[in-house]
Motif scaffolding. Structure first.
Motif, PDB file in Angstrom:
ATOM      1  N   HIS A 164       1.568   2.094  -6.961  1.00 22.57           N
ATOM      2  CA  HIS A 164       0.864   3.125  -6.190  1.00 22.57           C
ATOM      3  C   HIS A 164      -0.496   2.621  -5.707  1.00 22.57           C
ATOM      4  O   HIS A 164      -0.857   2.821  -4.538  1.00 22.57           O
ATOM      5  CB  HIS A 164       0.674   4.378  -7.035  1.00 22.57           C
ATOM      6  CG  HIS A 164      -0.346   5.324  -6.457  1.00 22.57           C
ATOM      7  ND1 HIS A 164      -0.107   6.066  -5.325  1.00 22.57           N
ATOM      8  CD2 HIS A 164      -1.629   5.609  -6.842  1.00 22.57           C
ATOM      9  CE1 HIS A 164      -1.194   6.780  -5.034  1.00 22.57           C
ATOM     10  NE2 HIS A 164      -2.120   6.516  -5.938  1.00 22.57           N
ATOM     11  N   ALA A 167      -0.123   0.257  -2.830  1.00 21.16           N
ATOM     12  CA  ALA A 167       0.258   0.932  -1.595  1.00 21.16           C
ATOM     13  C   ALA A 167      -0.870   1.810  -1.056  1.00 21.16           C
ATOM     14  O   ALA A 167      -0.983   2.005   0.163  1.00 21.16           O
ATOM     15  CB  ALA A 167       1.514   1.774  -1.827  1.00 21.16           C
ATOM     16  N   PHE A 168      -1.695   2.324  -1.954  1.00 23.57           N
ATOM     17  CA  PHE A 168      -2.769   3.229  -1.543  1.00 23.57           C
ATOM     18  C   PHE A 168      -3.900   2.490  -0.843  1.00 23.57           C
ATOM     19  O   PHE A 168      -4.556   3.044   0.045  1.00 23.57           O
ATOM     20  CB  PHE A 168      -3.316   3.962  -2.775  1.00 23.57           C
ATOM     21  CG  PHE A 168      -4.401   4.946  -2.475  1.00 23.57           C
ATOM     22  CD1 PHE A 168      -4.101   6.183  -1.919  1.00 23.57           C
ATOM     23  CD2 PHE A 168      -5.729   4.648  -2.755  1.00 23.57           C
ATOM     24  CE1 PHE A 168      -5.104   7.102  -1.645  1.00 23.57           C
ATOM     25  CE2 PHE A 168      -6.734   5.560  -2.488  1.00 23.57           C
ATOM     26  CZ  PHE A 168      -6.427   6.794  -1.925  1.00 23.57           C
ATOM     27  N   LEU A 171      -3.604   2.143   2.995  1.00 22.43           N
ATOM     28  CA  LEU A 171      -3.735   3.493   3.546  1.00 22.43           C
ATOM     29  C   LEU A 171      -5.202   3.917   3.554  1.00 22.43           C
ATOM     30  O   LEU A 171      -5.695   4.498   4.531  1.00 22.43           O
ATOM     31  CB  LEU A 171      -2.885   4.458   2.726  1.00 22.43           C
ATOM     32  CG  LEU A 171      -2.857   5.927   3.164  1.00 22.43           C
ATOM     33  CD1 LEU A 171      -1.485   6.544   2.866  1.00 22.43           C
ATOM     34  CD2 LEU A 171      -3.934   6.749   2.445  1.00 22.43           C
ATOM     35  N   ILE A 206       0.687   5.485   6.532  1.00 23.50           N
ATOM     36  CA  ILE A 206       1.747   5.978   5.649  1.00 23.50           C
ATOM     37  C   ILE A 206       2.934   5.020   5.649  1.00 23.50           C
ATOM     38  O   ILE A 206       3.601   4.827   4.629  1.00 23.50           O
ATOM     39  CB  ILE A 206       2.174   7.399   6.072  1.00 23.50           C
ATOM     40  CG1 ILE A 206       0.981   8.355   5.941  1.00 23.50           C
ATOM     41  CG2 ILE A 206       3.343   7.896   5.216  1.00 23.50           C
ATOM     42  CD1 ILE A 206       1.264   9.756   6.415  1.00 23.50           C
ATOM     43  N   TYR A 208       2.690   1.785   5.872  1.00 21.93           N
ATOM     44  CA  TYR A 208       2.281   0.739   4.935  1.00 21.93           C
ATOM     45  C   TYR A 208       2.538   1.181   3.497  1.00 21.93           C
ATOM     46  O   TYR A 208       3.027   0.405   2.674  1.00 21.93           O
ATOM     47  CB  TYR A 208       0.792   0.438   5.103  1.00 21.93           C
ATOM     48  CG  TYR A 208       0.490  -0.927   5.691  1.00 21.93           C
ATOM     49  CD1 TYR A 208       0.762  -2.088   4.969  1.00 21.93           C
ATOM     50  CD2 TYR A 208      -0.083  -1.056   6.944  1.00 21.93           C
ATOM     51  CE1 TYR A 208       0.478  -3.339   5.496  1.00 21.93           C
ATOM     52  CE2 TYR A 208      -0.376  -2.300   7.487  1.00 21.93           C
ATOM     53  CZ  TYR A 208      -0.102  -3.432   6.752  1.00 21.93           C
ATOM     54  OH  TYR A 208      -0.373  -4.666   7.271  1.00 21.93           O
ATOM     55  N   TYR A 209       2.183   2.439   3.199  1.00 23.19           N
ATOM     56  CA  TYR A 209       2.362   2.948   1.831  1.00 23.19           C
ATOM     57  C   TYR A 209       3.838   2.897   1.434  1.00 23.19           C
ATOM     58  O   TYR A 209       4.181   2.439   0.333  1.00 23.19           O
ATOM     59  CB  TYR A 209       1.836   4.372   1.723  1.00 23.19           C
ATOM     60  CG  TYR A 209       1.864   4.902   0.304  1.00 23.19           C
ATOM     61  CD1 TYR A 209       0.740   4.786  -0.508  1.00 23.19           C
ATOM     62  CD2 TYR A 209       3.014   5.474  -0.240  1.00 23.19           C
ATOM     63  CE1 TYR A 209       0.763   5.239  -1.826  1.00 23.19           C
ATOM     64  CE2 TYR A 209       3.042   5.920  -1.549  1.00 23.19           C
ATOM     65  CZ  TYR A 209       1.920   5.804  -2.334  1.00 23.19           C
ATOM     66  OH  TYR A 209       1.955   6.235  -3.641  1.00 23.19           O
ATOM     67  N   THR A 213       5.322   0.231  -1.384  1.00 21.55           N
ATOM     68  CA  THR A 213       6.005   0.843  -2.530  1.00 21.55           C
ATOM     69  C   THR A 213       7.418   0.284  -2.672  1.00 21.55           C
ATOM     70  O   THR A 213       7.857  -0.068  -3.778  1.00 21.55           O
ATOM     71  CB  THR A 213       6.059   2.372  -2.366  1.00 21.55           C
ATOM     72  OG1 THR A 213       4.730   2.895  -2.336  1.00 21.55           O
ATOM     73  CG2 THR A 213       6.822   3.018  -3.524  1.00 21.55           C
TER      74      THR A 213
END
Length: 263
Positions: A164, A167-168, A171, A206, A208-209, A213
């Motif tokens: 997370h 991935a964050f 963003l 999003i 990319y997130y 993930t």
């Protein structure tokens, strides 16, 4: 890569020798011991590898697959597979604070309003939502994605939280940093180009997130059908096209929401 290089927890872990973990080794492998070790290092900056954390942040944009490959290489001599170094979390927190202060400046917020926004973004948007997403993904991956023949392994919750955070970060940079330069002059204007630029940045962020993930879980060979983690892309693109057709401006909505939060 061999199984002892992967970010997993072996349910039937054995130490060398008589096949059973010694009390000391068992204690070191408990979740509590790992959590204590991680939190203890938060107060010892000299023990943190900030150079490696910066390297990861760079490659999460340019080559996220490389980040997960190096997870494998770096973890082969560690007792745990999730990060034991909080340097990445510390740098992410700094990024979050700086970008949120920038958001407050762009939205012409006062000092106390900016502080309230910062607390909300850190503890609700990042930590709170992150804990929920990591727990949900940890449950789904262990419940539905583990191959039948690999039931001796499970995904660590700490690794799910690391995925997370990975991935964050992109963003955060896209929506809380790059977007700041376009908000007042382009995005919140009542024009087609305004909501096109803003919504496109949301699409990229999003996207990319979702992709980072997916890479995190597809790196584990004992998981199956990880491609389903890419399915939200279809919904994302559909929502993006609908937003352009209807003239929705996600960034304008976000700015209004932020101002409402700090009243």
């Amino acid at each position: 890569l061999s199984s002892n290089m992967l970010p997993t927890t072996s349910v039937n872990s054995r130490s060398q020798g008589n096949g059973a973990l010694s009390p000391r080794d068992a204690a070191r492998h408990t979740a509590g011991a790992k959590r204590y070790k991680y939190l203890r290092r938060l107060f010892h900056f000299r023990q943190m590898d900030f150079e490696f954390a910066l390297w990861q942040m760079l490659y999460l944009f340019t080559s996220p697959q490389r980040v997960y490959r190096n997870f494998h290489y770096r973890k082969q001599t560690k007792d745990q597979w999730a990060r034991d170094d909080p340097a990445f979390l510390v740098l992410l927190s700094i990024w979050l604070c700086v970008s949120t202060v920038g958001f407050g400046f762009v939205l012409d917020m006062g000092f106390f309003e900016t502080i309230k926004l910062l607390l909300w973004v850190v503890f609700i948007d990042c930590v709170g939502v992150g804990l929920l997403i990591a727990t949900l993904m940890w449950f789904i991956s262990n419940k539905y994605l583990v191959k039948q023949q690999n039931r001796d392994y499970d995904v660590e919750w700490g690794y799910a939280f690391d995925v997370h955070l990975n991935a964050f970060y992109p963003l955060l940079v896209i929506l809380h940093f790059i977007q700041l330069f376009f908000i007042n002059y382009v995005i919140i204007s009542d024009s087609v180009i305004g909501y096109f630029v803003g919504n496109t940045l949301w699409l990229i962020a999003i996207g990319y997130y979702i992709y980072v993930t997916f890479l995190g879980y597809s790196a584990l060979p004992f998981l199956k059908n990880t491609a389903i983690l890419l399915y939200p892309f279809a919904l994302l693109i559909m929502l993006y096209l609908i937003s352009l057709a209807c003239g929705w401006n996600f960034t304008k909505m976000l700015c209004s929401f932020y101002k409402y939060r700090v009243k």
